[in-house]
Design an enzyme around this catalytic site. Structure first.
Site, PDB file in Angstrom:
ATOM      1  N   ASP A 141      20.429   7.441  -7.047  1.00 34.20           N
ATOM      2  CA  ASP A 141      19.411   7.829  -8.010  1.00 34.20           C
ATOM      3  C   ASP A 141      18.161   7.027  -7.668  1.00 34.20           C
ATOM      4  O   ASP A 141      18.027   5.863  -8.031  1.00 34.20           O
ATOM      5  CB  ASP A 141      19.892   7.542  -9.439  1.00 34.20           C
ATOM      6  CG  ASP A 141      18.827   7.881 -10.471  1.00 34.20           C
ATOM      7  OD1 ASP A 141      17.688   8.193 -10.076  1.00 34.20           O
ATOM      8  OD2 ASP A 141      19.136   7.825 -11.674  1.00 34.20           O
ATOM      9  N   TYR A 198      20.630   3.441 -15.564  1.00 33.29           N
ATOM     10  CA  TYR A 198      20.191   4.568 -16.384  1.00 33.29           C
ATOM     11  C   TYR A 198      19.904   5.742 -15.456  1.00 33.29           C
ATOM     12  O   TYR A 198      19.233   5.595 -14.444  1.00 33.29           O
ATOM     13  CB  TYR A 198      18.923   4.192 -17.146  1.00 33.29           C
ATOM     14  CG  TYR A 198      18.336   5.332 -17.965  1.00 33.29           C
ATOM     15  CD1 TYR A 198      19.028   5.859 -19.052  1.00 33.29           C
ATOM     16  CD2 TYR A 198      17.096   5.880 -17.645  1.00 33.29           C
ATOM     17  CE1 TYR A 198      18.486   6.894 -19.804  1.00 33.29           C
ATOM     18  CE2 TYR A 198      16.548   6.912 -18.395  1.00 33.29           C
ATOM     19  CZ  TYR A 198      17.257   7.424 -19.470  1.00 33.29           C
ATOM     20  OH  TYR A 198      16.726   8.447 -20.209  1.00 33.29           O
ATOM     21  N   LYS A 230       9.661  10.814 -11.130  1.00 38.89           N
ATOM     22  CA  LYS A 230       8.539   9.886 -11.340  1.00 38.89           C
ATOM     23  C   LYS A 230       7.403  10.067 -10.310  1.00 38.89           C
ATOM     24  O   LYS A 230       6.639  11.001 -10.439  1.00 38.89           O
ATOM     25  CB  LYS A 230       9.062   8.464 -11.447  1.00 38.89           C
ATOM     26  CG  LYS A 230       9.976   8.378 -12.687  1.00 38.89           C
ATOM     27  CD  LYS A 230      10.372   7.014 -13.187  1.00 38.89           C
ATOM     28  CE  LYS A 230      11.036   7.182 -14.548  1.00 38.89           C
ATOM     29  NZ  LYS A 230      12.308   6.540 -14.729  1.00 38.89           N
TER      30      LYS A 230
HETATM   31  C1  PLP Z   1      13.461   7.433 -15.433  1.00 41.80           C
HETATM   32  C2  PLP Z   1      14.755   7.548 -14.741  1.00 41.80           C
HETATM   33  C3  PLP Z   1      15.551   8.708 -14.862  1.00 41.80           C
HETATM   34  C4  PLP Z   1      15.203   9.838 -15.801  1.00 41.80           C
HETATM   35  O1  PLP Z   1      14.040  10.495 -15.444  1.00 41.80           O
HETATM   36  P1  PLP Z   1      13.265  11.356 -16.574  1.00 41.80           P
HETATM   37  O2  PLP Z   1      12.146  11.997 -15.813  1.00 41.80           O
HETATM   38  O3  PLP Z   1      12.825  10.390 -17.612  1.00 41.80           O
HETATM   39  O4  PLP Z   1      14.241  12.348 -17.095  1.00 41.80           O
HETATM   40  C5  PLP Z   1      16.696   8.778 -14.107  1.00 41.80           C
HETATM   41  N1  PLP Z   1      17.068   7.782 -13.291  1.00 41.80           N
HETATM   42  C6  PLP Z   1      16.330   6.663 -13.155  1.00 41.80           C
HETATM   43  C7  PLP Z   1      16.775   5.607 -12.207  1.00 41.80           C
HETATM   44  C8  PLP Z   1      15.177   6.508 -13.890  1.00 41.80           C
HETATM   45  O5  PLP Z   1      14.473   5.364 -13.773  1.00 41.80           O
END
Ligand code: PLP
Length: 422
Positions: A237, A142, A265
């Site tokens: 990511d 994701y 985060k």
């Molecule tokens: C949570 C998450 C996102 C998205 O971040 P948001 O601040 O919710 O837009 C993207 N990549 C990973 C791996 C995530 O865990």
């Protein structure tokens, strides 16, 4: 009727599904969500005054626990000077310096307001830099709700039974090649077929949005090598893993240098922050230096920078990673031992302060295996644990997080609850 239920009924009339982010709605586990009125340390207090040990940690950011006094003070201090300037401010330079210092691959960095913005901009930048359109992503990873990345996207998307979102034009989805994680041959074949068209590979180095999957030995290095061979950009990511497994993220732990890194985060200390960083020669393709447009009215917001800088400095200076690993190990070992005694097949992948529970006979190495694990078992354990004051994420596709506020005593209580729940 309890307060949470009352609030949820009202919320459903005003907000689609009653929530501002889908997984919060408990659709995957059934029932209705509790509302939280305050949070402190490792605990949430619900609208009905029930105290819960929290393993969601606001889906990752709260590595220092909730309402950490140092972060609260830093926000208060910034607040006294104004909430937003719309000009460059000193905190943005301090934040950039800190990120460049601790994240190995980052030479320059641009702040934004969420992980989604970071990955969206990373993809655009990779395309602008290479002049190519296609990207490779992996099933179950994701990367936020970016059109081109909402294909087999894990987490909330699969929880709702539609891995591919409606509203994404097929012309956009066609540019995304989705491959199984942990399968280098598949990546190599995709490059043989489309090599000159592939702008980038984007990967969660440790996929943590369909449970928690760890890479086979050599897998991430293999991705690095293939990107080098084909002049494609490797995007890590690390929105979830960054600053969580070590101060420099997975790239530091395993010594692999991506070209671009998406962050989020933890970087905001509980306020909305994301960042995109990487090699200077690529980052300089961003406006105003380069042709790739990227912007944000509130990007680099002084309150968010204050919270984020404080969060990162505590991690750098106090390095709590060993302590987090110890509690992580206690929990993972405990869960496995209890399940074994009861003859229930359970896998508990764990690394540092991340773990998840898969009710499965065999270890999980990719998305297809993750979705084949027993969700009904998870559902029932989730509700029983919640009843006993332990809040696990409301979906078996989510990772559980531990914060520095979690104690061995919390772990003990959690394991007791687990023993009487399964
Ligand atoms: C949570 C998450 C996102 C998205 O971040 P948001 O601040 O919710 O837009 C993207 N990549 C990973 C791996 C995530 O865990």
């Amino acid at each position: 009727m309890n307060q949470s239920l009352k609030l949820f009924e009202k919320a459903q009339k005003l907000i689609p599904g009653g929530v501002n982010s889908p997984v919060r709605a408990f659709r995957s586990v059934g029932g209705s969500p509790f509302f939280t009125k305050k949070a402190s340390g490792s605990r949430l207090t619900t609208a009905d005054d029930k105290e819960l040990i929290d393993y969601v940690c606001t889906w990752g950011p709260a590595i220092h626990g909730h309402d950490h006094p140092k972060i609260r003070e830093a926000i208060a201090e910034a607040l006294a000077k104004g909430t937003s300037f719309g000009t460059p401010g000193p905190a943005e330079v301090e934040m950039a310096e800190l990120i460049v210092e601790v994240v190995p691959s980052v030479e320059k960095v641009r702040m934004c307001n969420s992980g989604t913005e970071a990955t969206m901009s990373a993809i655009r930048l990779a395309r602008g830099f290479t002049g190519r359109d296609k990207i490779i992503k992996f099933a179950g990873c994701y990367h936020g709700h970016v059109d081109s990345l909402l294909v087999k996207a894990g987490s909330g998307a699969i929880t709702l039974g539609n891995p591919d979102s409606a509203g994404v034009p097929s012309s956009v989805a066609e540019q995304t090649i989705v491959l199984p994680y942990n399968d280098l041959t598949a990546v190599s074949e995709a490059f043989s077929k489309h090599g000159q068209e592939i702008a980038a590979i984007i990967v969660e180095p440790y996929p943590a949005n369909c449970g928690l999957i760890l890479p086979h030995e050599g897998y991430l290095q293999g991705l690095r090598d293939l990107c080098n061979q084909h002049q494609s950009i490797l995007i890590f990511d690390e929105v979830m893993t960054g600053f969580r497994l070590s101060i420099g993220g997975v790239q530091q732990s395993i010594g692999i240098t991506p070209d671009l890194t998406a962050m989020g985060k933890i970087i905001g200390g509980g306020l909305p922050v994301g960042a995109l960083g990487g090699k200077a020669k690529i980052m300089d393709f961003l406006a105003p230096l380069g042709p790739v447009y990227q912007a944000g009215t509130l990007s680099g917001n002084p309150l968010a920078m204050a919270a984020g800088i404080t969060s990162l400095k505590m991690l750098r200076d106090e390095s709590p990673y060993e302590k987090l690993e110890t509690i992580g190990k206690t929990l993972a070992t405990g869960f496995k031992d209890i399940a074994k005694t009861k003859g229930i097949p359970l896998q508990v992948p764990q690394t540092g302060s991340m773990y998840c529970l898969y009710f499965s006979e065999k270890p999980i190495t990719n998305f297809d295996q993750a979705i084949a694990s027993k969700h009904d078992s998870f559902k029932s354990v989730f509700h029983k644990m919640l009843e006993k004051g332990i809040y696990l994420p409301p979906s078996s596709y989510e990772t559980c997080f531990i914060s520095t506020a979690h104690t061995e005593k919390d772990a003990e209580k959690t394991l007791e609850a687990f023993e009487s729940s399964i």
